[in-house]
Motif scaffolding. Structure first.
Motif, PDB file in Angstrom:
ATOM      1  N   PHE A 120     -26.092  32.716  21.331  1.00  0.00           N
ATOM      2  CA  PHE A 120     -26.940  32.106  22.387  1.00  0.00           C
ATOM      3  C   PHE A 120     -27.839  31.460  21.623  1.00  0.00           C
ATOM      4  O   PHE A 120     -28.303  30.211  22.283  1.00  0.00           O
ATOM      5  CB  PHE A 120     -27.652  33.267  23.218  1.00  0.00           C
ATOM      6  CG  PHE A 120     -26.838  33.652  24.434  1.00  0.00           C
ATOM      7  CD1 PHE A 120     -26.195  32.792  25.608  1.00  0.00           C
ATOM      8  CD2 PHE A 120     -26.528  34.987  24.630  1.00  0.00           C
ATOM      9  CE1 PHE A 120     -25.346  33.407  26.468  1.00  0.00           C
ATOM     10  CE2 PHE A 120     -25.544  35.600  25.436  1.00  0.00           C
ATOM     11  CZ  PHE A 120     -25.056  34.733  26.636  1.00  0.00           C
TER      12      PHE A 120
ATOM     13  N   LYS B 258     -24.601  26.179  22.119  1.00  0.00           N
ATOM     14  CA  LYS B 258     -24.981  25.756  23.466  1.00  0.00           C
ATOM     15  C   LYS B 258     -23.526  25.610  23.968  1.00  0.00           C
ATOM     16  O   LYS B 258     -22.791  24.528  23.710  1.00  0.00           O
ATOM     17  CB  LYS B 258     -25.678  24.551  23.668  1.00  0.00           C
ATOM     18  CG  LYS B 258     -27.137  24.654  23.019  1.00  0.00           C
ATOM     19  CD  LYS B 258     -27.929  25.950  23.505  1.00  0.00           C
ATOM     20  CE  LYS B 258     -29.312  26.250  22.870  1.00  0.00           C
ATOM     21  NZ  LYS B 258     -29.764  27.331  23.390  1.00  0.00           N
TER      22      LYS B 258
ATOM     23  N   SER C 228     -24.142  28.868  29.217  1.00  0.00           N
ATOM     24  CA  SER C 228     -24.904  29.794  28.504  1.00  0.00           C
ATOM     25  C   SER C 228     -25.945  30.347  29.162  1.00  0.00           C
ATOM     26  O   SER C 228     -26.285  31.597  28.880  1.00  0.00           O
ATOM     27  CB  SER C 228     -24.653  29.039  27.015  1.00  0.00           C
ATOM     28  OG  SER C 228     -25.785  27.987  27.308  1.00  0.00           O
ATOM     29  N   GLU C 229     -26.753  29.550  29.540  1.00  0.00           N
ATOM     30  CA  GLU C 229     -27.838  29.876  30.031  1.00  0.00           C
ATOM     31  C   GLU C 229     -27.972  30.892  31.212  1.00  0.00           C
ATOM     32  O   GLU C 229     -28.826  31.895  31.654  1.00  0.00           O
ATOM     33  CB  GLU C 229     -29.215  28.821  30.351  1.00  0.00           C
ATOM     34  CG  GLU C 229     -29.324  28.043  29.331  1.00  0.00           C
ATOM     35  CD  GLU C 229     -30.444  28.876  28.427  1.00  0.00           C
ATOM     36  OE1 GLU C 229     -31.039  29.654  28.694  1.00  0.00           O
ATOM     37  OE2 GLU C 229     -30.209  28.663  27.259  1.00  0.00           O
ATOM     38  N   ASP C 230     -26.896  30.546  32.050  1.00  0.00           N
ATOM     39  CA  ASP C 230     -26.527  31.260  33.376  1.00  0.00           C
ATOM     40  C   ASP C 230     -26.146  32.778  32.717  1.00  0.00           C
ATOM     41  O   ASP C 230     -26.580  33.637  33.603  1.00  0.00           O
ATOM     42  CB  ASP C 230     -25.346  30.510  34.214  1.00  0.00           C
ATOM     43  CG  ASP C 230     -25.878  29.296  34.839  1.00  0.00           C
ATOM     44  OD1 ASP C 230     -27.198  28.896  34.864  1.00  0.00           O
ATOM     45  OD2 ASP C 230     -25.202  28.340  34.952  1.00  0.00           O
TER      46      ASP C 230
ATOM     47  N   ALA D 190     -26.894  34.236  30.071  1.00  0.00           N
ATOM     48  CA  ALA D 190     -28.042  34.798  29.467  1.00  0.00           C
ATOM     49  C   ALA D 190     -29.097  35.338  30.566  1.00  0.00           C
ATOM     50  O   ALA D 190     -29.388  36.558  30.551  1.00  0.00           O
ATOM     51  CB  ALA D 190     -28.813  34.070  28.517  1.00  0.00           C
ATOM     52  N   PHE D 191     -29.030  34.486  31.600  1.00  0.00           N
ATOM     53  CA  PHE D 191     -30.265  34.909  32.638  1.00  0.00           C
ATOM     54  C   PHE D 191     -29.752  36.047  33.461  1.00  0.00           C
ATOM     55  O   PHE D 191     -30.317  36.871  33.981  1.00  0.00           O
ATOM     56  CB  PHE D 191     -30.462  33.784  33.438  1.00  0.00           C
ATOM     57  CG  PHE D 191     -31.248  33.928  34.674  1.00  0.00           C
ATOM     58  CD1 PHE D 191     -32.834  33.876  34.376  1.00  0.00           C
ATOM     59  CD2 PHE D 191     -31.031  34.333  36.175  1.00  0.00           C
ATOM     60  CE1 PHE D 191     -33.600  34.365  35.380  1.00  0.00           C
ATOM     61  CE2 PHE D 191     -31.827  34.581  36.977  1.00  0.00           C
ATOM     62  CZ  PHE D 191     -33.288  34.737  36.714  1.00  0.00           C
TER      63      PHE D 191
ATOM     64  N   TRP E   8     -32.714  39.287  24.730  1.00  0.00           N
ATOM     65  CA  TRP E   8     -33.496  38.222  24.715  1.00  0.00           C
ATOM     66  C   TRP E   8     -34.493  38.137  23.953  1.00  0.00           C
ATOM     67  O   TRP E   8     -35.145  37.030  23.612  1.00  0.00           O
ATOM     68  CB  TRP E   8     -34.013  38.384  26.162  1.00  0.00           C
ATOM     69  CG  TRP E   8     -33.272  37.580  27.414  1.00  0.00           C
ATOM     70  CD1 TRP E   8     -32.272  38.063  28.029  1.00  0.00           C
ATOM     71  CD2 TRP E   8     -33.594  36.384  27.796  1.00  0.00           C
ATOM     72  NE1 TRP E   8     -31.636  37.125  28.788  1.00  0.00           N
ATOM     73  CE2 TRP E   8     -32.506  35.844  28.807  1.00  0.00           C
ATOM     74  CE3 TRP E   8     -34.529  35.260  27.582  1.00  0.00           C
ATOM     75  CZ2 TRP E   8     -32.466  34.967  29.420  1.00  0.00           C
ATOM     76  CZ3 TRP E   8     -34.207  34.037  28.093  1.00  0.00           C
ATOM     77  CH2 TRP E   8     -33.394  33.766  29.180  1.00  0.00           C
TER      78      TRP E   8
ATOM     79  N   ARG F  16     -32.748  36.682  20.439  1.00  0.00           N
ATOM     80  CA  ARG F  16     -32.715  35.536  20.643  1.00  0.00           C
ATOM     81  C   ARG F  16     -33.795  34.263  20.179  1.00  0.00           C
ATOM     82  O   ARG F  16     -33.461  33.553  19.685  1.00  0.00           O
ATOM     83  CB  ARG F  16     -32.201  35.025  22.274  1.00  0.00           C
ATOM     84  CG  ARG F  16     -31.770  33.845  22.491  1.00  0.00           C
ATOM     85  CD  ARG F  16     -31.870  33.462  23.775  1.00  0.00           C
ATOM     86  NE  ARG F  16     -31.194  32.194  24.013  1.00  0.00           N
ATOM     87  CZ  ARG F  16     -31.086  31.646  25.175  1.00  0.00           C
ATOM     88  NH1 ARG F  16     -31.366  32.425  26.338  1.00  0.00           N
ATOM     89  NH2 ARG F  16     -30.883  30.501  25.459  1.00  0.00           N
TER      90      ARG F  16
END
Length: 285
Positions: free
Chosen positions: A105, A109, A113-115, A117-118, A165, A168
């Protein structure tokens, strides 16, 4: 150079002492309670002066709890061992899965990826009761109910998001040029990850692992619902001290002392990494 005057220094020392007393008093009182009988604990007014006894620790270690109604069998040491198995295994599995995922992560990119991780992070903040019913039915269907494997799997909802998190962020702070220079020298991606990225992020990994271990050790709801008495950790096993003849305050205090000892020992052992990791995290960005 310290330009603080004697009055300011005295006031500062007094305030620091008051803060230490405020936060340390409950811990000291619990330790004192663990060396008292129930009668000594419940006397009014309470007194810090008493004749110490090891009867509470003896009851926990031998598994024989003596109450006003007679002797009661407790499995505190077994519960303590269950906590060690569940917490260590959960954190170890989360490190194996979470550290490479955190690196991916941080370095790559890709779409959603952000979705993703969230979504993984949201598992940590979801109320446990939200997933307990479907998990119970699911585990019963596939044979994982009341098993160490099933509990370790569920504990990933606690430990994996934290490690993912936190670690990361430390990988993101490592300059890609350092890894690029190592790759130019002819080393593989796996060796670069193992020899460069992980050592540089080790303070953050250690801090994340310790925090995850504490959260896993303190978990109550998952083990209460998904495990029977022989698999339950110490947080659930402590309910045995609430008996029909009353609450065994001395044994509860001794159980608290014994149950916090592993996390305290681990924190002292990883103190250098923990302080360095949290310090670096405080000045990120």
């Amino acid at each position: 150079m310290d330009h603080v005057g004697p009055i300011e220094r005295t006031v500062r020392n007094v305030l620091i002492t008051l803060v230490l007393i405020f936060f340390m008093f409950p811990i000291v009182w619990i330790v004192l309670m663990s060396f008292q009988t129930n009668e000594q604990v419940l006397r009014i007014p309470p007194s810090p002066f008493f004749e110490p006894t090891l009867v509470n620790y003896t009851a926990l270690i031998t598994g024989k709890l003596r109450t006003a109604a007679g002797s009661l069998d407790i499995a505190f040491m077994s519960n303590l061992w269950n906590s060690v198995i569940l917490s260590v295994s959960s954190v170890a599995l989360s490190l194996v899965l979470g550290v490479p995922a955190a690196y991916a992560f941080a370095r790559y990119k890709f779409r959603f990826s952000e979705d993703i991780a969230f979504t993984l992070l949201s598992f940590k903040f979801a109320p446990p009761l939200l997933v307990l019913l479907p998990l119970t039915l699911y585990f019963q269907a596939i044979g994982l109910a009341n098993t160490y494997i099933g509990l370790i799997w569920v504990y990933q909802l606690i430990t994996l998001p934290l490690i993912l998190w936190i670690v990361r962020g430390y990988f993101e702070d490592i300059s890609p040029d350092i890894e690029g220079a190592y790759r130019i020298a002819g080393h593989s991606w796996a060796r670069t990850f193992r020899k460069i990225a992980i050592p540089l992020a080790m303070p953050g990994i250690a801090a994340a692992a310790l925090l995850s271990f504490i959260f896993a050790w303190n978990n109550f709801v998952f083990a209460l619902v998904l495990a029977s008495a022989d698999k339950q950790p110490v947080t659930v096993g402590a309910l045995a001290f609430v008996t029909a003849s009353g609450i065994q305050y001395g044994q509860i205090a001794a159980a608290i002392v014994l149950s916090i000892t592993p996390t305290l020992a681990l924190a002292l052992f990883a103190q250098r990494y923990l302080v360095e990791g949290l310090s670096l995290g405080a000045v990120k960005g």
